[in-house]
Scaffold this motif. Structure first.
Motif, PDB file in Angstrom:
ATOM      1  N   UNK A 102       0.803  -1.211   0.000  1.00 29.23           N
ATOM      2  CA  UNK A 102       0.000   0.000   0.000  1.00 29.23           C
ATOM      3  C   UNK A 102       0.844   1.273   0.000  1.00 29.23           C
ATOM      4  N   UNK A 103       2.074   1.202   0.524  1.00 30.00           N
ATOM      5  CA  UNK A 103       2.835   2.433   0.694  1.00 30.00           C
ATOM      6  C   UNK A 103       4.167   2.490  -0.005  1.00 30.00           C
ATOM      7  N   UNK A 104       4.527   1.464  -0.776  1.00 29.70           N
ATOM      8  CA  UNK A 104       5.777   1.494  -1.508  1.00 29.70           C
ATOM      9  C   UNK A 104       6.991   1.084  -0.711  1.00 29.70           C
ATOM     10  N   UNK A 105       6.797   0.526   0.511  1.00 35.68           N
ATOM     11  CA  UNK A 105       7.942   0.225   1.355  1.00 35.68           C
ATOM     12  C   UNK A 105       8.243  -1.261   1.480  1.00 35.68           C
ATOM     13  N   UNK A 106       7.249  -2.121   1.400  1.00 36.13           N
ATOM     14  CA  UNK A 106       7.508  -3.549   1.491  1.00 36.13           C
ATOM     15  C   UNK A 106       6.358  -4.321   0.864  1.00 36.13           C
ATOM     16  N   UNK A 107       6.687  -5.371   0.127  1.00 35.67           N
ATOM     17  CA  UNK A 107       5.661  -6.201  -0.483  1.00 35.67           C
ATOM     18  C   UNK A 107       4.978  -7.092   0.540  1.00 35.67           C
ATOM     19  N   UNK A 108       3.732  -7.437   0.259  1.00 34.43           N
ATOM     20  CA  UNK A 108       2.967  -8.248   1.225  1.00 34.43           C
ATOM     21  C   UNK A 108       2.274  -9.421   0.541  1.00 34.43           C
ATOM     22  N   UNK A 109       2.777  -9.855  -0.604  1.00 31.56           N
ATOM     23  CA  UNK A 109       2.186 -11.003  -1.286  1.00 31.56           C
ATOM     24  C   UNK A 109       3.260 -11.728  -2.069  1.00 31.56           C
ATOM     25  N   UNK A 110       2.937 -12.917  -2.555  1.00 35.05           N
ATOM     26  CA  UNK A 110       3.890 -13.666  -3.351  1.00 35.05           C
ATOM     27  C   UNK A 110       4.817 -14.554  -2.561  1.00 35.05           C
ATOM     28  N   UNK A 111       4.535 -14.767  -1.272  1.00 30.28           N
ATOM     29  CA  UNK A 111       5.384 -15.633  -0.463  1.00 30.28           C
ATOM     30  C   UNK A 111       5.254 -17.079  -0.943  1.00 30.28           C
ATOM     31  N   UNK A 189       8.842   3.258  -3.372  1.00 34.81           N
ATOM     32  CA  UNK A 189       8.840   4.712  -3.246  1.00 34.81           C
ATOM     33  C   UNK A 189      10.015   5.370  -3.968  1.00 34.81           C
ATOM     34  N   UNK A 190      11.174   4.678  -4.055  1.00 34.51           N
ATOM     35  CA  UNK A 190      12.274   5.258  -4.815  1.00 34.51           C
ATOM     36  C   UNK A 190      11.954   5.317  -6.304  1.00 34.51           C
ATOM     37  N   UNK A 191      11.265   4.299  -6.791  1.00 33.62           N
ATOM     38  CA  UNK A 191      10.792   4.343  -8.177  1.00 33.62           C
ATOM     39  C   UNK A 191       9.941   5.576  -8.418  1.00 33.62           C
TER      40      UNK A 191
END
Length: 456
Positions: A102-111, A189-191
């Protein structure tokens, strides 16, 4: 087929005739798209195999630049980088790096690649993309190995590899590359700031270099590296030809690292291969002539590191700079790496046996910033670097990315090594270090009958 269908066309409605003519075109378009997908998968898989082979190159370089009594230990660490790193990246790292957020800092899916059917085209592409990214994760981890060689406990190193591939590398990687799997919805977020790092000068190489710097600082120097008054002693590597072979293997594998990062089988891979190779050549020459000027001889190890410095430097901008720009980037990287190795070794008194911090950390940062200087508008949707009249619009995001990733990777590296130190210790004992980690840690000699047990 026109002459065969003439008599038929007189008897069928015009609309049906139109459909007859369009149907082959649509089928051809579908087939062309499918062929392109298969081509992309094949090219990305070949590139991934080339990058995986870079593990052998890193192993050769590190073994050659270190002493014979630690050769087997270094090989074991390179095996573990891939064996541990790939599994951890599969279970956790890939999802953190490329999953939706949601915020560009860490992914939360695809584990653990959950939800893939393994048979439809999208799933097949995801599997190929995961494999390509897994060898990048292993590369980031193996950079750490060289910077802390010859005095680190093996079990502690396994824990650090776990943390690098499962947490440290994926999180900062998401900031810069989060959109690569699921598009803009997964962007970091860097992108969003406009940060550019095509194949990983910062995302991969600097991360590994800064973690290595943290480890080397916490471990302290090898026994005999510095005198009581702080003067640096040279501890020569035992097999420079092996190190040189490793550099050639890495150079070869880099043609998977950089051109493969297109993940698309198209004409752009030719330019990327050219810029990659020219930068490596320029880095080799830059380091050789700089060392020749400083030390009176064209030093072999510095020349080897100059080649790697050029490759690391061009990795960020390989797709957006001209061949002339690539030569400039590589040449400066080759010069820079000599001064960086000297500064870290003799001024900061940080013992980095293979120059990992200088090659990957420092030259990775240079290459990332250089992308904002040398990018040409024809290769970047009209947006030019500073040296091509674009002002600082591309430079500022690059500098921000370099600083932020340094703070993250170095800080997280300090935490990772501190955790390992608290749980099991990170430094081999004096007796183990003098005897050599091959025997002390693994119970084997790499060169039976030729083992040297002390450097004092």
């Amino acid at each position: 087929m026109t002459f065969k269908m003439t008599s038929v066309r007189r008897k069928i409605p015009a609309l049906f005739t139109l459909l007859m003519l369009l149907a082959p075109t649509a089928a051809f378009a579908d087939g062309e798209a499918l062929s392109q997908t298969h081509g992309n998968i094949l090219w990305t898989l070949i590139a991934a195999v080339l990058v995986m082979f870079m593990q052998a190159g890193f192993a050769c370089v590190e073994v050659g630049f270190c002493r014979a009594k630690n050769a087997g230990n270094i090989l074991m660490k390179n095996f573990l980088d891939f064996a541990v790193g790939a599994i951890i990246f599969f279970l956790f790292g890939f999802g953190l790096m490329f999953g939706l957020d949601a915020g560009g800092f860490v992914g939360t899916s695809g584990f653990a690649l959950a939800g893939n059917t393994f048979t439809d085209p999208d799933s097949q592409w995801t599997l190929c993309f995961w494999f390509f990214q897994s060898v990048f994760a292993a590369t980031a981890a193996t950079i750490v190995s060289g910077g802390i060689a010859e005095r680190t406990k093996f079990k502690s190193y396994i824990l650090v590899t776990f943390l690098v591939t499962g947490l440290i590398y994926p999180i900062s990687g998401h900031w810069a590359w989060g959109s690569l799997w699921l598009g803009d919805s997964g962007a970091g977020w860097l992108e969003g700031l406009g940060f550019m790092d095509f194949a990983g000068s910062t995302v991969v190489h600097s991360v590994g270099g800064w973690v290595a710097l943290a480890g080397a600082m916490l471990l302290g120097p090898r026994i005999g590296k510095y005198t009581a008054d702080g003067k640096a002693n040279a501890i020569p590597g035992h097999n420079i030809p092996l190190a040189g072979l490793g550099v050639f293997i890495l150079w070869f594998g880099w043609f998977g690292f950089n051109p493969g990062s297109t993940t698309t089988a198209d004409g752009s891979i030719g330019l990327i291969a050219v810029t990659t190779s020219l930068a490596a050549c320029a880095g080799t020459l830059g380091a050789m002539f700089t060392a020749w000027s400083k030390f009176g001889k064209p030093d072999i190890s510095m020349t080897c590191n100059g080649c790697l410095a050029g490759l690391v430097g061009i990795t960020a901008g390989c797709a957006t700079v001209s061949p002339i720009g690539a030569i400039c980037i590589g040449l400066i990287a080759g010069i820079l790496v000599v001064f960086a190795i000297e500064f870290i070794d003799k001024v900061l008194r940080i013992d980095d046996p293979v120059g990992a911090v200088s090659v990957h950390g420092v030259c990775g940062a240079w290459g990332t910033i250089a992308t904002g200087l040398f990018t040409i508008p024809e290769l970047n949707d009209g947006a030019a670097g500073l040296l091509y009249g674009g002002g600082f619009n591309l430079v500022i995001p690059q500098v921000i990315g370099v600083v932020v990733v340094f703070l993250w990777a170095f800080g997280a590296g300090l935490v990772a090594f501190s955790i390992a130190k608290a749980l099991m210790g990170i430094r081999a004992s004096r007796e183990e270090e003098l005897k050599g980690l091959d025997i002390a840690e693994h119970g084997n000699e790499s060169y039976n009958g030729f083992q040297i047990f002390s450097n004092e």
